[in-house]
Design an enzyme around this catalytic site. Structure first.
Site, PDB file in Angstrom:
ATOM      1  N   GLY A   1      23.400  63.222  29.479  1.00 52.03           N
ATOM      2  CA  GLY A   1      23.526  64.649  29.183  1.00 52.03           C
ATOM      3  C   GLY A   1      22.926  65.106  27.873  1.00 52.03           C
ATOM      4  O   GLY A   1      23.201  66.225  27.435  1.00 52.03           O
TER       5      GLY A   1
ATOM      6  N   GLU B   1      24.197  56.859  29.574  1.00 55.65           N
ATOM      7  CA  GLU B   1      23.408  56.955  30.818  1.00 55.65           C
ATOM      8  C   GLU B   1      22.459  58.145  30.763  1.00 55.65           C
ATOM      9  O   GLU B   1      22.578  59.095  31.544  1.00 55.65           O
ATOM     10  CB  GLU B   1      24.355  57.148  32.013  1.00 55.65           C
ATOM     11  CG  GLU B   1      25.424  56.089  32.165  1.00 55.65           C
ATOM     12  CD  GLU B   1      26.583  56.564  33.032  1.00 55.65           C
ATOM     13  OE1 GLU B   1      26.571  57.720  33.516  1.00 55.65           O
ATOM     14  OE2 GLU B   1      27.522  55.785  33.220  1.00 55.65           O
ATOM     15  N   PRO B   2      21.499  58.154  29.847  1.00 49.21           N
ATOM     16  CA  PRO B   2      20.609  59.306  29.758  1.00 49.21           C
ATOM     17  C   PRO B   2      19.556  59.332  30.867  1.00 49.21           C
ATOM     18  O   PRO B   2      18.974  58.291  31.187  1.00 49.21           O
ATOM     19  CB  PRO B   2      19.930  59.123  28.396  1.00 49.21           C
ATOM     20  CG  PRO B   2      19.968  57.649  28.161  1.00 49.21           C
ATOM     21  CD  PRO B   2      21.200  57.122  28.845  1.00 49.21           C
ATOM     22  N   GLY B   3      19.346  60.490  31.452  1.00 52.62           N
ATOM     23  CA  GLY B   3      18.273  60.671  32.427  1.00 52.62           C
ATOM     24  C   GLY B   3      17.174  61.521  31.798  1.00 52.62           C
ATOM     25  O   GLY B   3      16.118  61.028  31.405  1.00 52.62           O
TER      26      GLY B   3
ATOM     27  N   ARG C   1      14.200  73.613  39.753  1.00 57.19           N
ATOM     28  CA  ARG C   1      15.089  73.894  38.622  1.00 57.19           C
ATOM     29  C   ARG C   1      15.128  75.368  38.226  1.00 57.19           C
ATOM     30  O   ARG C   1      16.207  75.915  37.975  1.00 57.19           O
ATOM     31  CB  ARG C   1      14.729  73.025  37.403  1.00 57.19           C
ATOM     32  CG  ARG C   1      14.796  71.520  37.659  1.00 57.19           C
ATOM     33  CD  ARG C   1      14.704  70.699  36.385  1.00 57.19           C
ATOM     34  NE  ARG C   1      15.906  70.809  35.594  1.00 57.19           N
ATOM     35  CZ  ARG C   1      16.042  71.565  34.539  1.00 57.19           C
ATOM     36  NH1 ARG C   1      15.026  72.265  34.084  1.00 57.19           N
ATOM     37  NH2 ARG C   1      17.185  71.635  33.903  1.00 57.19           N
TER      38      ARG C   1
ATOM     39  N   CYS D   1       7.988  80.633  51.487  1.00 54.20           N
ATOM     40  CA  CYS D   1       8.449  81.899  52.049  1.00 54.20           C
ATOM     41  C   CYS D   1       9.906  82.138  51.677  1.00 54.20           C
ATOM     42  O   CYS D   1      10.804  82.139  52.537  1.00 54.20           O
ATOM     43  CB  CYS D   1       8.250  81.897  53.559  1.00 54.20           C
ATOM     44  SG  CYS D   1       6.512  81.843  53.964  1.00 54.20           S
TER      45      CYS D   1
ATOM     46  N   TYR E   1      14.227  65.436  37.306  1.00 52.25           N
ATOM     47  CA  TYR E   1      14.722  66.308  38.380  1.00 52.25           C
ATOM     48  C   TYR E   1      13.622  67.257  38.884  1.00 52.25           C
ATOM     49  O   TYR E   1      13.907  68.379  39.303  1.00 52.25           O
ATOM     50  CB  TYR E   1      15.961  67.093  37.920  1.00 52.25           C
ATOM     51  CG  TYR E   1      17.023  66.205  37.305  1.00 52.25           C
ATOM     52  CD1 TYR E   1      17.788  65.368  38.092  1.00 52.25           C
ATOM     53  CD2 TYR E   1      17.231  66.178  35.918  1.00 52.25           C
ATOM     54  CE1 TYR E   1      18.742  64.527  37.530  1.00 52.25           C
ATOM     55  CE2 TYR E   1      18.186  65.341  35.344  1.00 52.25           C
ATOM     56  CZ  TYR E   1      18.933  64.514  36.159  1.00 52.25           C
ATOM     57  OH  TYR E   1      19.878  63.683  35.601  1.00 52.25           O
TER      58      TYR E   1
HETATM   59  N1  LLP Z   1      25.411  59.959  34.342  1.00 48.05           N
HETATM   60  C1  LLP Z   1      26.004  60.620  35.347  1.00 48.05           C
HETATM   61  C2  LLP Z   1      27.247  60.107  35.907  1.00 48.05           C
HETATM   62  C3  LLP Z   1      25.402  61.795  35.849  1.00 48.05           C
HETATM   63  O1  LLP Z   1      25.987  62.458  36.822  1.00 48.05           O
HETATM   64  C4  LLP Z   1      24.192  62.248  35.291  1.00 48.05           C
HETATM   65  C5  LLP Z   1      23.542  63.447  35.804  1.00 48.05           C
HETATM   66  C6  LLP Z   1      23.592  61.512  34.258  1.00 48.05           C
HETATM   67  C7  LLP Z   1      24.250  60.367  33.800  1.00 48.05           C
HETATM   68  C8  LLP Z   1      22.300  61.896  33.621  1.00 48.05           C
HETATM   69  O2  LLP Z   1      22.354  63.161  33.032  1.00 48.05           O
HETATM   70  P1  LLP Z   1      21.119  63.683  32.140  1.00 48.05           P
HETATM   71  O3  LLP Z   1      21.027  62.765  30.939  1.00 48.05           O
HETATM   72  O4  LLP Z   1      19.906  63.580  32.978  1.00 48.05           O
HETATM   73  O5  LLP Z   1      21.437  65.090  31.792  1.00 48.05           O
HETATM   74  N2  LLP Z   1      19.522  68.362  38.287  1.00 48.05           N
HETATM   75  C9  LLP Z   1      20.067  68.871  37.046  1.00 48.05           C
HETATM   76  C10 LLP Z   1      20.812  67.836  36.265  1.00 48.05           C
HETATM   77  C11 LLP Z   1      21.905  67.193  37.097  1.00 48.05           C
HETATM   78  C12 LLP Z   1      22.476  66.013  36.446  1.00 48.05           C
HETATM   79  C13 LLP Z   1      23.365  65.257  37.382  1.00 48.05           C
HETATM   80  N3  LLP Z   1      23.977  64.142  36.772  1.00 48.05           N
HETATM   81  C14 LLP Z   1      18.940  69.476  36.222  1.00 48.05           C
HETATM   82  O6  LLP Z   1      17.788  69.446  36.699  1.00 48.05           O
HETATM   83  O7  LLP Z   1      19.171  70.016  35.152  1.00 48.05           O
END
Ligand code: LLP
Length: 404
Positions: free
Chosen positions: A222, A263-265, A302, A332, A360
């Site tokens: 997050g 857990e960074p995405g 997004r 469309c 994403y």
């Molecule tokens: N850990 C868990 C349990 C999660 O559910 C998530 C994201 C992450 C880690 C990674 O979060 P991040 O670091 O990427 O913010 N599709 C949305 C974001 C949804 C995130 C879902 N869970 C967007 O495009 O903003």
């Protein structure tokens, strides 16, 4: 210096591989990983890349190569991680609302698991007792991040076991002698404020006496990335220090005994990504012209799903006079990427780029309107590699069965 790809290289890739195309810059991922490693060096930490953001196998292999672990949100992502060569001990499976059979598969694979419901925890206890250390995901009832749609730790959220149900949780743990190794929370995405994480870790610290075998505090992902030019990302070094201070201040917490997992995405793969597209049509529309591009909500949802801002620039006319445009897709549906956006003057055929599109973006793409999913290209050490072919007509039919 922030690594970024030059306009000329993006245009060259678009000409070589066609548009729309997602382009990822490997060295940018590495730079982000280094920030996490250095910023959290004050604590014993492990970083697990939340691969739901982007699962191209080459990205997974690159991330493994720089020494990062991986977090998965479905059993198929676990299989992808294994396929990419991650060791089970470096794979974490944090899911929600899943069938117990997926947890059984994860145990068979030998990966770390966070369980997110009392019901699955009870099934887990009955089957595995103390034999398989496990984590539990809690809902800390903290409202975090700028957007409720991506906020997951608040008191109405479906995610995790509500922290007020700690007595029921403890009863299940004791009844089956479950080895609770980790406590997990993930409060949302795009959280810039370090204090949200501090608040979260303090909720977990207070629970330490309930879990004598605890080894890990998992704070999820997050971290914020700057989508708008004036925005700032989460200050990781500041966060690391604040978490260390929180450990030092709390009577129950010892950072030498508890490892902290993240857990960074987005933080790892958002800024490395560019979606390059071309302008199909220009329409006069009062004072703001419409530029219709050859992509849409099928490739980058997004903006439509979260009102998210993605910075856009005109690669083909970087010095041109600035004008206001509305940028729309070719689906469309009302798939507006931007309204009232100042861009260098656009002609039909120009290449536009959506920045910060690595996380994403492709991953949430679809075949709506029977459109193909785009190609993906990875730039590493200056060389562009095609890492996913653009789909073709046969791909649209490949899982369909002709019965009529
Ligand atoms: N850990 C868990 C349990 C999660 O559910 C998530 C994201 C992450 C880690 C990674 O979060 P991040 O670091 O990427 O913010 N599709 C949305 C974001 C949804 C995130 C879902 N869970 C967007 O495009 O903003």
């Amino acid at each position: 210096m922030t690594p970024s790809l030059a306009n000329e290289q993006l245009i060259q890739i678009a000409e070589q591989f066609g548009t729309p195309v997602y382009v990822y810059h490997a060295e940018k991922i590495k730079q982000q990983y280094e920030k996490l490693k250095n910023g959290f060096a004050v604590l014993d930490t492990r970083i697990f890349y939340a691969c739901k953001a982007l699962t191209n196998i080459n990205i997974l292999r690159y991330i493994k190569g720089i020494g990062c672990n991986i977090d998965c949100s479905s059993i198929n992502e676990v299989k992808m991680a294994l396929h990419a060569g991650f060791e089970p001990n470096n794979i974490l499976y944090t899911s929600n609302g899943i069938a117990f059979s997926e947890i059984e598969e994860a145990v068979a694979a030998g990966v770390h698991i966070n369980i997110d419901s009392l019901s699955n925890l009870e099934k887990f206890g009955k089957k595995y007792g103390h034999s398989y250390p496990v984590g539990v995901r809690l809902r800390p009832n903290i409202l975090a991040g700028g957007n409720i749609k991506i906020s997951t730790g608040h008191d109405k959220s479906k995610f995790g076991i509500p922290v007020e149900q700690i007595a029921e949780l403890e009863k299940i743990v004791q009844q089956h002698n479950i080895f609770i190794r980790a406590l997990h929370i993930h409060t949302g995405s795009e959280i810039k404020d370090a204090d949200v994480f501090v608040k979260g870790i303090e909720v977990l610290f207070d629970l330490i006496p309930h879990f004598p075998e605890l080894e890990v505090i998992d704070l999820g992902g997050g971290f914020k990335v700057p989508y708008r030019p004036e925005e700032k990302e989460t200050d990781i070094a500041l966060l690391g220090q604040k978490l260390k201070d929180a450990f030092d201040a709390h009577p129950l917490a010892d950072h030498k005994k508890l490892q902290v997992w993240f857990e960074p995405g987005k933080f790892l793969v958002s800024e490395c990504g560019y979606l390059v597209t071309q302008v199909n049509v220009l329409k006069e529309n009062g004072k703001v012209d419409i530029a219709g591009v050859n992509t849409g909500l099928n490739h980058l949802i997004r903006p439509m799903m979260y009102d998210a801002y993605h910075h856009i620039s005109n690669l083909s006319n970087p010095g041109g006079k600035e004008k206001e445009y509305m940028i729309t897709g070719y689906i469309c549906e009302t798939d507006t990427f931007a309204t009232d956006r100042l861009l260098n003057e656009i002609k039909e055929g120009d290449y536009l780029v959506f920045h910060n599109a690595g996380a994403y973006g492709f991953e949430m793409s679809s075949n709506y309107n029977s459109r193909y999913k785009p190609a993906e290209v990875l730039v590493k050490d200056g060389t562009a590699h095609l890492i996913r072919k653009r789909e073709e007509f046969d791909d649209l039919l490949k899982t369909q069965l002709k019965v009529l």
